[in-house]
Design a protein around this motif. Structure first.
Motif, PDB file in Angstrom:
ATOM      1  N   PRO A   1     -72.147 -17.646 -37.614  1.00 17.96           N
ATOM      2  CA  PRO A   1     -71.336 -18.266 -38.658  1.00 17.96           C
ATOM      3  C   PRO A   1     -70.970 -19.692 -38.286  1.00 17.96           C
ATOM      4  O   PRO A   1     -70.984 -20.068 -37.115  1.00 17.96           O
TER       5      PRO A   1
ATOM      6  N   LEU B   1     -71.437 -15.829 -42.933  1.00 15.90           N
ATOM      7  CA  LEU B   1     -72.663 -15.116 -42.583  1.00 15.90           C
ATOM      8  C   LEU B   1     -73.641 -15.976 -41.788  1.00 15.90           C
ATOM      9  O   LEU B   1     -74.356 -15.484 -40.926  1.00 15.90           O
TER      10      LEU B   1
ATOM     11  N   LYS C   1     -78.934 -12.247 -34.998  1.00 11.90           N
ATOM     12  CA  LYS C   1     -77.944 -12.475 -36.039  1.00 11.90           C
ATOM     13  C   LYS C   1     -77.735 -13.970 -36.234  1.00 11.90           C
ATOM     14  O   LYS C   1     -77.778 -14.749 -35.289  1.00 11.90           O
TER      15      LYS C   1
END
Length: 154
Positions: free
Chosen positions: A64, A125, A61
């Motif tokens: 952020p 994100l 991932k």
């Protein structure tokens, strides 16, 4: 009455077994056609390990952007003159043109400009610029950064 046990299918004495088989070394085995299944097995193992590594790499991932860094990027309200003289006239995230009164952020390392709402959502994100993938730097001194903003917007 019981029947006698069946005769063995193949009777080989140790002396004849050694005489029938040639001397085979490891190097000779790898040169022979009998090693093809082994090569195929090694290739399949390598393929699956590589496939597993690639899947893990793409599943990572994006992190952020930290709130401290995001809050250190100042906001700027565009004027009518600055809308016509800016380097880019459209936010590449929402694809809308800049108009007077829009609140924007200019990223320090690259100078790309975005609507505040758009870039704040983007940084939830991931932590890179949407245009050039540079990570914004927070260690630029505020006075230098404000001068950079005025040069870019004017």
């Amino acid at each position: 009455m019981t029947s006698p046990p069946p005769p063995p299918l193949l009777t080989v004495s140790p002396a004849t077994a050694e005489a029938n088989l040639p001397e085979l070394t490891v190097a000779d085995f790898f040169k022979s056609a009998d090693a093809f299944p082994l090569y195929l097995l090694i290739l399949l193992i390598f393929y699956f390990v590589l496939l597993h590594y690639c899947r893990l790499r793409f599943k990572q991932k994006l992190k952020p952007l930290k709130k401290e860094i995001l809050e250190s990027l100042p906001k700027l309200t565009l004027s009518t003159e600055s809308c016509t003289t800016t380097r880019s006239r459209r936010c590449v995230i929402c694809l809308e043109d800049y108009v007077a009164g829009d609140v924007v952020r200019v990223l320090p390392p690259c100078g790309h400009m975005f609507h505040v709402f758009c870039i704040d959502k983007w940084f939830q994100l991931g932590s890179t610029c949407p245009s050039c993938r540079i990570i914004p730097v927070a260690h630029i001194k505020p006075n230098i950064y404000h001068k950079l903003l005025h040069v870019l917007v004017r």
